[in-house]
Design a protein around this motif. Structure first.
Motif, PDB file in Angstrom:
ATOM      1  N   ASN A 173       0.808  -1.209   0.000  1.00 51.69           N
ATOM      2  CA  ASN A 173       0.000   0.000   0.000  1.00 51.69           C
ATOM      3  C   ASN A 173       0.846   1.266   0.000  1.00 51.69           C
ATOM      4  OD1 ASN A 173      -2.455  -1.309  -0.116  1.00 51.69           O
ATOM      5  ND2 ASN A 173      -2.853  -1.229   2.079  1.00 51.69           N
ATOM      6  N   LYS A 174       2.170   1.108  -0.014  1.00 46.82           N
ATOM      7  CA  LYS A 174       3.068   2.258  -0.109  1.00 46.82           C
ATOM      8  C   LYS A 174       2.971   2.847  -1.518  1.00 46.82           C
ATOM      9  CE  LYS A 174       7.301   1.767   1.504  1.00 46.82           C
ATOM     10  NZ  LYS A 174       7.405   2.755   2.598  1.00 46.82           N
ATOM     11  N   PRO A 175       2.941   4.169  -1.668  1.00 46.74           N
ATOM     12  CA  PRO A 175       2.926   4.764  -3.011  1.00 46.74           C
ATOM     13  C   PRO A 175       4.068   4.227  -3.866  1.00 46.74           C
ATOM     14  CG  PRO A 175       2.490   6.449  -1.377  1.00 46.74           C
ATOM     15  CD  PRO A 175       2.862   5.203  -0.613  1.00 46.74           C
ATOM     16  N   GLU A 176       3.786   3.953  -5.127  1.00 48.25           N
ATOM     17  CA  GLU A 176       4.739   3.274  -6.004  1.00 48.25           C
ATOM     18  C   GLU A 176       6.063   4.018  -6.126  1.00 48.25           C
ATOM     19  OE1 GLU A 176       4.867   1.465 -10.550  1.00 48.25           O
ATOM     20  OE2 GLU A 176       2.950   2.079  -9.667  1.00 48.25           O
ATOM     21  N   GLN A 177       6.036   5.344  -6.063  1.00 52.94           N
ATOM     22  CA  GLN A 177       7.265   6.119  -6.252  1.00 52.94           C
ATOM     23  C   GLN A 177       8.322   5.812  -5.197  1.00 52.94           C
ATOM     24  OE1 GLN A 177       4.983   9.909  -5.083  1.00 52.94           O
ATOM     25  NE2 GLN A 177       7.095  10.492  -4.641  1.00 52.94           N
ATOM     26  N   PHE A 178       7.904   5.304  -4.030  1.00 53.62           N
ATOM     27  CA  PHE A 178       8.840   5.027  -2.951  1.00 53.62           C
ATOM     28  C   PHE A 178       9.307   3.572  -2.918  1.00 53.62           C
ATOM     29  CE2 PHE A 178       6.040   8.422  -1.092  1.00 53.62           C
ATOM     30  CZ  PHE A 178       6.969   9.446  -1.208  1.00 53.62           C
ATOM     31  N   VAL A 179       8.662   2.699  -3.674  1.00 53.93           N
ATOM     32  CA  VAL A 179       8.929   1.268  -3.539  1.00 53.93           C
ATOM     33  C   VAL A 179      10.267   0.857  -4.151  1.00 53.93           C
ATOM     34  CG1 VAL A 179       8.068  -1.054  -4.018  1.00 53.93           C
ATOM     35  CG2 VAL A 179       6.454   0.778  -3.465  1.00 53.93           C
ATOM     36  N   THR A 180      10.462   1.158  -5.427  1.00 56.45           N
ATOM     37  CA  THR A 180      11.703   0.748  -6.087  1.00 56.45           C
ATOM     38  C   THR A 180      12.944   1.347  -5.422  1.00 56.45           C
ATOM     39  OG1 THR A 180      10.595   0.378  -8.202  1.00 56.45           O
ATOM     40  CG2 THR A 180      12.976   0.725  -8.258  1.00 56.45           C
ATOM     41  N   PRO A 181      12.952   2.643  -5.071  1.00 55.95           N
ATOM     42  CA  PRO A 181      14.131   3.176  -4.385  1.00 55.95           C
ATOM     43  C   PRO A 181      14.450   2.436  -3.087  1.00 55.95           C
ATOM     44  CG  PRO A 181      12.794   4.974  -5.199  1.00 55.95           C
ATOM     45  CD  PRO A 181      11.985   3.721  -5.395  1.00 55.95           C
ATOM     46  N   GLN A 219       9.801  -9.381 -10.215  1.00 53.74           N
ATOM     47  CA  GLN A 219       9.437  -9.105 -11.604  1.00 53.74           C
ATOM     48  C   GLN A 219       8.358  -8.025 -11.725  1.00 53.74           C
ATOM     49  OE1 GLN A 219       9.556 -12.709 -10.611  1.00 53.74           O
ATOM     50  NE2 GLN A 219      11.694 -12.273 -11.065  1.00 53.74           N
ATOM     51  N   LEU A 220       7.719  -7.680 -10.612  1.00 49.26           N
ATOM     52  CA  LEU A 220       6.586  -6.752 -10.673  1.00 49.26           C
ATOM     53  C   LEU A 220       6.453  -6.025  -9.341  1.00 49.26           C
ATOM     54  CD1 LEU A 220       3.999  -5.808 -12.279  1.00 49.26           C
ATOM     55  CD2 LEU A 220       2.788  -7.649 -11.084  1.00 49.26           C
ATOM     56  N   ILE A 221       6.055  -4.756  -9.415  1.00 51.17           N
ATOM     57  CA  ILE A 221       5.716  -3.967  -8.231  1.00 51.17           C
ATOM     58  C   ILE A 221       4.310  -3.413  -8.402  1.00 51.17           C
ATOM     59  CG2 ILE A 221       6.195  -1.832  -6.975  1.00 51.17           C
ATOM     60  CD1 ILE A 221       9.158  -2.300  -7.681  1.00 51.17           C
ATOM     61  N   VAL A 222       3.480  -3.621  -7.399  1.00 54.70           N
ATOM     62  CA  VAL A 222       2.141  -3.028  -7.361  1.00 54.70           C
ATOM     63  C   VAL A 222       2.079  -2.173  -6.097  1.00 54.70           C
ATOM     64  CG1 VAL A 222      -0.344  -3.418  -7.311  1.00 54.70           C
ATOM     65  CG2 VAL A 222       1.147  -5.015  -8.542  1.00 54.70           C
ATOM     66  N   GLY A 223       2.056  -0.865  -6.282  1.00 56.38           N
ATOM     67  CA  GLY A 223       1.997   0.057  -5.153  1.00 56.38           C
ATOM     68  C   GLY A 223       0.571   0.406  -4.780  1.00 56.38           C
ATOM     69  N   GLY A 224       0.448   1.204  -3.737  1.00 52.39           N
ATOM     70  CA  GLY A 224      -0.884   1.587  -3.276  1.00 52.39           C
ATOM     71  C   GLY A 224      -1.628   2.483  -4.238  1.00 52.39           C
ATOM     72  N   ASP A 225      -0.904   3.108  -5.176  1.00 52.01           N
ATOM     73  CA  ASP A 225      -1.542   3.972  -6.158  1.00 52.01           C
ATOM     74  C   ASP A 225      -1.367   3.459  -7.587  1.00 52.01           C
ATOM     75  OD1 ASP A 225       1.173   4.371  -6.200  1.00 52.01           O
ATOM     76  OD2 ASP A 225       1.105   6.552  -6.038  1.00 52.01           O
ATOM     77  N   THR A 226      -0.916   2.211  -7.738  1.00 55.49           N
ATOM     78  CA  THR A 226      -0.763   1.638  -9.078  1.00 55.49           C
ATOM     79  C   THR A 226      -2.130   1.422  -9.719  1.00 55.49           C
ATOM     80  OG1 THR A 226       1.263   0.510  -8.391  1.00 55.49           O
ATOM     81  CG2 THR A 226       0.184  -0.302 -10.389  1.00 55.49           C
ATOM     82  N   LEU A 227      -3.076   0.936  -8.927  1.00 53.11           N
ATOM     83  CA  LEU A 227      -4.440   0.693  -9.382  1.00 53.11           C
ATOM     84  C   LEU A 227      -5.376   1.660  -8.668  1.00 53.11           C
ATOM     85  CD1 LEU A 227      -4.358  -3.224  -9.140  1.00 53.11           C
ATOM     86  CD2 LEU A 227      -3.844  -1.814 -11.148  1.00 53.11           C
ATOM     87  N   SER A 228      -6.647   1.549  -8.939  1.00 54.94           N
ATOM     88  CA  SER A 228      -7.622   2.419  -8.277  1.00 54.94           C
ATOM     89  C   SER A 228      -7.995   1.920  -6.893  1.00 54.94           C
ATOM     90  CB  SER A 228      -8.887   2.544  -9.135  1.00 54.94           C
ATOM     91  OG  SER A 228      -9.490   1.267  -9.328  1.00 54.94           O
ATOM     92  N   THR A 229      -7.565   0.703  -6.549  1.00 54.17           N
ATOM     93  CA  THR A 229      -7.852   0.132  -5.237  1.00 54.17           C
ATOM     94  C   THR A 229      -6.546  -0.352  -4.605  1.00 54.17           C
ATOM     95  OG1 THR A 229      -8.229  -2.060  -6.212  1.00 54.17           O
ATOM     96  CG2 THR A 229     -10.150  -0.632  -5.935  1.00 54.17           C
ATOM     97  N   LYS A 230      -6.583  -0.581  -3.315  1.00 57.68           N
ATOM     98  CA  LYS A 230      -5.432  -1.103  -2.594  1.00 57.68           C
ATOM     99  C   LYS A 230      -5.911  -2.146  -1.592  1.00 57.68           C
ATOM    100  CE  LYS A 230      -4.404   3.007  -1.064  1.00 57.68           C
ATOM    101  NZ  LYS A 230      -3.736   4.147  -0.367  1.00 57.68           N
TER     102      LYS A 230
END
Length: 229
Positions: A128-136, A148-159
């Motif tokens: 549920n962390k915003p995607e911009q903070f995950v990869t760093p 292979q994949l990151i799904v953040g809290g704002d990647t989709l319309s739901t979390k």
């Protein structure tokens, strides 16, 4: 128990991992960002032990709780509502600077990820962390290459606890309900997995608002991810 025990002695083809409280102890960074934000707003810092109990539902709710000074933040006061957007923007700026500075990978995590990679398991972070903070954060922890994949809290319309992020990751990694497992630390993770129809492993050391994970209904509860090997 071994992960293979969840799939009739076969290892999962897809493993979905929560991030904060499951792979990485990021509470020190989050607490530092929350406290700096509160101080910028003229309020008293909350401290790391309090922030640990507020993590798990994404940054907006974390800041709602920080402004209210409690986990049960609803209904917010009019003053808190007026401050919220500014507080969240300040928090994002502060966390961007502090992300990964004090966080550590939990014991047992790297051994688990390496073993799953060796067995051909495809892995994703579903947080549920915003995607911009995950990869760093993953890069600073040195574990980004496992996923292979990151799904953040704002990647989709739901979390989470909505199952859609889990289903999205499972389908993207060509998994199925019979081959996919969710591994997390909180009620949001277990509820999302149950709604998605996939087994879930809960860890005892993470952030579940200060409550025990034993009663959440996970298929397995472990003290370390190394136990799954």
């Amino acid at each position: 128990m071994s992960l293979a025990g969840l799939f009739n002695a076969r290892w999962p083809g897809v493993a979905l991992f929560d991030l904060d409280g499951t792979l990485v102890d990021s509470a020190p960074d989050l607490a530092a960002a929350v406290d700096r934000t509160l101080e910028q707003l003229g309020r008293k810092p909350a401290g790391i032990e309090q922030v640990r109990k507020w993590v798990g539902n994404g940054s907006p709710i974390l800041m709602r709780r920080a402004l209210a000074g409690k986990a049960d933040w609803e209904p917010a006061s009019a003053a808190d509502d007026a401050l919220f957007n500014d507080a969240l923007a300040l928090f994002f700026n502060n966390y961007q600077e502090l992300n990964g500075q004090h966080a550590v990978v939990y014991p047992g995590v790297e051994a688990c990820l390496e073993t799953l990679n060796e067995r051909g398991c495809r892995m994703a972070v579903v947080t549920n962390k915003p995607e911009q903070f995950v990869t760093p954060l993953l890069e600073q922890m040195g574990i980004e290459h496992h996923f292979q994949l990151i799904v953040g809290g704002d990647t989709l319309s739901t979390k989470k606890p909505d199952p859609e992020p889990l289903l999205h990751a499972m389908e993207a990694l060509h998994g199925s309900r019979g081959t996919t497992v969710m591994i997390g630390d909180s009620a949001a993770d277990v509820s999302a997995a149950q709604a998605a129809g996939i087994p879930c492993v809960a860890v005892t050391y993470g952030y579940n608002f200060g409550r025990s994970v034993q009663a959440l209904g996970a298929d397995a509860v472990v003290d370390s991810l190394s136990e799954l090997l």
